[in-house]
Design a protein around this motif. Structure first.
Motif, PDB file in Angstrom:
ATOM      1  N   VAL A 264       0.862  -1.173   0.000  1.00  0.00           N
ATOM      2  CA  VAL A 264       0.000   0.000   0.000  1.00  0.00           C
ATOM      3  C   VAL A 264       0.898   1.222   0.000  1.00  0.00           C
ATOM      4  O   VAL A 264       1.661   1.432   0.944  1.00  0.00           O
ATOM      5  CB  VAL A 264      -0.901   0.020   1.249  1.00  0.00           C
ATOM      6  N   ASP A 265       0.843   2.012  -1.074  1.00  0.00           N
ATOM      7  CA  ASP A 265       1.774   3.130  -1.197  1.00  0.00           C
ATOM      8  C   ASP A 265       1.168   4.430  -0.684  1.00  0.00           C
ATOM      9  O   ASP A 265       0.005   4.712  -0.948  1.00  0.00           O
ATOM     10  CB  ASP A 265       2.173   3.316  -2.663  1.00  0.00           C
ATOM     11  N   GLU A 266       1.958   5.194   0.018  1.00  0.00           N
ATOM     12  CA  GLU A 266       1.583   6.540   0.420  1.00  0.00           C
ATOM     13  C   GLU A 266       0.233   6.600   1.096  1.00  0.00           C
ATOM     14  O   GLU A 266      -0.620   7.391   0.757  1.00  0.00           O
ATOM     15  CB  GLU A 266       1.567   7.488  -0.784  1.00  0.00           C
ATOM     16  N   GLN A 267       0.058   5.731   2.005  1.00  0.00           N
ATOM     17  CA  GLN A 267      -1.220   5.728   2.693  1.00  0.00           C
ATOM     18  C   GLN A 267      -0.925   5.524   4.154  1.00  0.00           C
ATOM     19  O   GLN A 267      -0.350   4.530   4.538  1.00  0.00           O
ATOM     20  CB  GLN A 267      -2.079   4.587   2.155  1.00  0.00           C
TER      21      GLN A 267
ATOM     22  N   VAL B 249       1.929  13.277  -3.950  1.00  0.00           N
ATOM     23  CA  VAL B 249       2.770  12.144  -3.590  1.00  0.00           C
ATOM     24  C   VAL B 249       3.216  11.347  -4.789  1.00  0.00           C
ATOM     25  O   VAL B 249       2.500  11.235  -5.783  1.00  0.00           O
ATOM     26  CB  VAL B 249       2.036  11.182  -2.624  1.00  0.00           C
ATOM     27  N   GLY B 250       4.406  10.842  -4.711  1.00  0.00           N
ATOM     28  CA  GLY B 250       4.841   9.811  -5.630  1.00  0.00           C
ATOM     29  C   GLY B 250       5.215  10.243  -7.026  1.00  0.00           C
ATOM     30  O   GLY B 250       6.026   9.592  -7.656  1.00  0.00           O
ATOM     31  N   VAL B 251       4.648  11.348  -7.506  1.00  0.00           N
ATOM     32  CA  VAL B 251       4.946  11.726  -8.884  1.00  0.00           C
ATOM     33  C   VAL B 251       6.449  11.931  -9.031  1.00  0.00           C
ATOM     34  O   VAL B 251       7.086  12.584  -8.229  1.00  0.00           O
ATOM     35  CB  VAL B 251       4.166  13.002  -9.281  1.00  0.00           C
TER      36      VAL B 251
HETATM   37 MG    MG Z   1       6.909   6.704  -3.757  1.00  0.00          MG
END
Ligand code: MG
Ligand code: ADP
Length: 756
Positions: free
Chosen positions: A421-424, A610-612
């Protein structure tokens, strides 16, 4: 006794007042309605602290009285001025006849001390209480000093004597009808008759820590003889809160540790080995260490529940991908969940880029070892989605990337072994159990977040997860310079900001411009695309915090700022917009062209939060930056400086220096240490939000615990709780504790339902 309805002690009429005004329904609720502070007999309340509109109870001395007829109407006014020795507060009483007020005037003699309660108003700049309730303190504890109407004089008189024989007078959070002394009056008989109550804290534990028993603590907190008394009781109650929570978390950990899971031990020379061979960079030490930890977890017969936290850009994706490949090599499947579609799509692309031919097994040009990476989102065309569903269910897709739509019941996996689970930060128990239902046995779970979590939060909110941390960034990263652009004092700085944007683009780089709103028909500010705003939420609107009177101007919006820039300061640059209301193909298209360098400037909402990951983007301008939370700004600027060129982040605000909002921006500009900023963030917000406990929540168990202040307490409670749960996992020998934990779980559940 504690579960008895409050009317058994308050009488039917005030039971309603207790329930409606204060949310107290049982005797137990009443006992846990603790004083806000204690007035000290003979010491006056600082009147300067009073704020208009608050329900206040103050200890003050009568300084002057004046009884006079009203000017324009029949009737009389009694004005009483009370003082704390410096400031003054006016009390106003109205009456039809003079004699209705005369007895009061006699009572409120100059020099008398008393408690005065009411809603603070302001008349011509003078603070006042209109028709306050009051209780005068007897010169020698004598009776007959009660205020109010003459007919309830006798009723309060006896209490007055009792209450004011003490040096410390509890001041409770009160309402207009339920004054603090009425609350004290309801509490007293309970204390007198309750006897020894069942105590959630086991006796040996209390002895070890020197905590008073529950009954004694109630006595100490409601009728303290000294400051040390109530402090002792409060220490116990704070510990109790932490303990009940930690016991529940320990039980969850214990239960999870009992669950069966399929150990995933990768076959040698599989996709993982092939991937490691083609990695263009060296893994950092942290990445290697965490990788070993994950491999060990995955090899166990119980499901992994691990939180991987790491600074923005610390390379969590690679770590997660290696774990997913290990599971694939062991014959299972892995799912990667992103919080938004934009991010899911990006992950899908970057996994493909990282894996190259390894991601296309079974296809023309694909490698022998490897797997298939499949994207599955809610907005895909029906046919694409159907194929993706088939690949997941049939097992051809070793890695399925998607949003939380992956948790839907219709999505089936052949053999789901790992969920990432990413960025949560709030991937709760509920979601985890939804997942567990997807496999024959629960999958291993890895939660990733770039919002650094102070240790205490890790022990509370995430108390049932194991934690790994990536602290170092890959070598060769360039620093991000962050500056505040104060358009209030220095309007021309904004022009300079746009010049800097042009310079970045001129040097072949790209720039993000982030606005708090989309624009068009939306009203307030948006947290675009359903990011978990609970930790990153900006604090309250500045206007209310600073009591500003000017109507707030609307926040800057993507759809207004973009045309303004194209027509003016950024004319000629290739500029595009990105926000959550765009159809997902359009979003994807813009992101791809930005990633490919075909767009110079991206004007976006927090969709880019996030993440971009676009290494060539070196600049970011955040408009109305004060509207974003500290952690959120840190996340946002993590989008730049991901390559070797230095990053620049400009935080535009019109807040004055010294205001809380401006200070937060200064803090963000001053450090790039995410842990430090997480602390600033935590300090600047109401902690209830952090813990997800409703502050006004009726029985919410997390009322007195403060995650920063009580770090030590939480740590101790955790040790004690873990030890107890090992000995007595069902709390069979601790019924009072079991009941307290049940109340906590209940509250948590109802909160979850409320939010859903
Ligand atoms: Mg990331
Ligand atoms: P985050 O932890 O913020 O999710 P990412 O996983 O997106 O970070 O990694 C950021 C960038 O750094 C990616 O482009 C990734 O390929 C790259 N990266 C990851 N690990 C390393 C490393 N050990 N050396 C160099 N670059 C790396």
């Amino acid at each position: 006794v504690l579960d008895d309805p409050i009317r058994t002690v308050s009488g039917g009429a005030s039971a309603k007042a207790f329930a409606d005004g204060l949310g107290l329904e049982t005797v137990g609720d009443l006992l846990r309605h603790f004083p806000r502070r204690y007035a000290v007999r003979g010491e006056l309340t600082d009147l300067a602290e009073l704020r208009v509109d608050e329900e206040a109870t103050v200890m003050a001395e009568v300084a002057a009285t004046k009884l006079y007829p009203m000017k324009n109407r029949p009737g009389w006014v009694l004005e009483v001025v009370v003082t704390d020795g410096r400031g003054r507060l006016k009390l106003t009483f109205f009456g039809k006849q003079k004699r209705q007020l005369e007895w009061r005037e006699r009572q409120l003699r100059v020099g008398r001390h008393g408690l005065f309660a009411g809603k603070v108003g302001s008349f011509k700049g003078v603070r006042q209480l209109t028709h306050p309730e009051y209780l005068l303190v007897g010169d020698a504890g004598g009776a007959g000093d009660a205020g109010g109407d003459p007919d309830d004089l006798d009723e309060s008189a006896a209490d007055a004597a009792a209450a004011f024989a003490r040096r410390l007078i509890p001041v409770y959070p009160a309402t207009k009808v339920l004054t603090t002394w009425k609350i004290a009056k309801a509490v007293a008989p309970v204390l007198d008759t309750m006897g020894e109550l069942p105590d959630p804290l086991p006796a040996p534990l209390r002895e070890r820590h020197g905590f008073p028993s529950l009954s004694e603590s109630f006595e100490l907190v409601h009728r303290p003889a000294s400051e040390e008394d109530w402090r002792r009781a409060m220490r116990r109650f704070v510990f109790e809160e932490a303990y009940v929570l930690q016991v529940e978390l320990a039980r969850r950990r214990a239960r999870a540790a009992m669950l069966p899971a399929v150990p995933r031990v990768p076959a040698p020379d599989g996709a993982l080995a092939a991937f490691d061979r083609r990695l263009p960079f060296q893994l950092t030490e942290g990445q290697q260490a965490v990788g070993m930890q994950l491999a060990a977890d995955l090899a166990r017969e119980h499901p992994m529940h691990r939180l991987l936290q790491g600074e923005v850009g610390s390379g969590k994706t690679v770590v997660a991908l290696r774990a997913m490949l290990a599971v694939v090599d062991a014959g299972g499947q892995a799912a990667l969940l992103a919080p938004t579609e934009v991010l899911a799509q990006q992950h899908y692309r970057s996994l493909h880029a990282l894996l190259g031919p390894l991601a296309e097994q079974g296809m023309l040009g694909g490698a022998d070892v490897g797997t298939r990476v499949t994207l599955l989102t809610g907005s895909q065309a029906a046919s694409t989605r159907r194929r993706a569903l088939l690949e997941a269910a049939g097992g051809e897709a070793g890695i399925v990337v998607g949003t939380h739509a992956l948790l839907e019941e219709r999505v089936q996996f052949a053999d789901l072994g790992l969920v990432v689970v990413d960025e949560q930060h709030r991937f709760g128990v509920e979601q985890r159990s939804a997942l567990a239902a997807k496999g024959v046995t629960p999958p291993h779970v890895l939660v990733m977040t770039a919002t650094p979590i102070p240790r205490t939060i890790a022990m509370t909110v995430f108390g049932d997860l194991d934690v790994s941390t990536l602290t170092e960034l890959p070598a060769g990263r360039s620093p991000i310079a962050t500056h505040v652009v104060p358009t209030g004092e220095k309007p021309h700085y904004l022009e300079r900001a746009w010049e800097r944007v042009r310079e970045e683009v001129g040097a072949g780089h790209q720039v993000y411009i982030v606005c708090p709103r989309i624009g068009g028909d939306d009203q307030g500010d948006v947290q675009d695309e359903g990011f978990d705003a609970s930790v990153d939420d900006p604090d309250e609107p500045e206007g209310s915090a600073e009591g500003g009177s000017a109507p707030p101007r609307p926040l800057l919006a993507v759809l207004d700022v973009a045309p303004m820039l194209t027509a003016g300061p950024l004319a000629g640059l290739r500029l595009e917009v990105l926000h959550g209301r765009m159809p997902s193909e359009a979003k994807d298209d813009v992101m791809q062209r930005f990633a490919a360098g075909a767009v110079d400037v991206l004007v976006a909402t927090t969709v880019v939060e996030v993440g971009v990951d676009v290494a060539n983007a070196t600049g970011m301008v955040v408009m109305d930056a004060d509207r974003f939370g500290v952690s959120q700004l840190h996340q946002l600027r993590g989008r730049v400086g991901r390559g070797t060129a230095a990053g620049l982040c400009l935080l535009v605000t019109d807040l004055e220096p010294g205001t809380p909002g401006r200070s937060r921006l200064d803090a963000v500009a001053a450090t790039d240490d995410g842990f430090e900023l997480a602390r600033v963030d935590l300090e600047s917000r109401r902690e209830g939000d952090v813990l997800g406990a409703t502050q006004s929540g009726r029985r919410s168990s997390l009322r007195r615990l403060r995650v920063l202040r009580d770090e030590e307490v939480i740590q101790q409670a955790r040790v004690e709780a873990t030890e107890l749960v090992e000995r007595d996992p069902d709390l069979a020998d601790h019924p009072a504790l079991r009941a307290a934990v049940a109340v906590y779980v209940d509250d948590e559940q109802s909160e979850y339902l409320e939010k859903a």
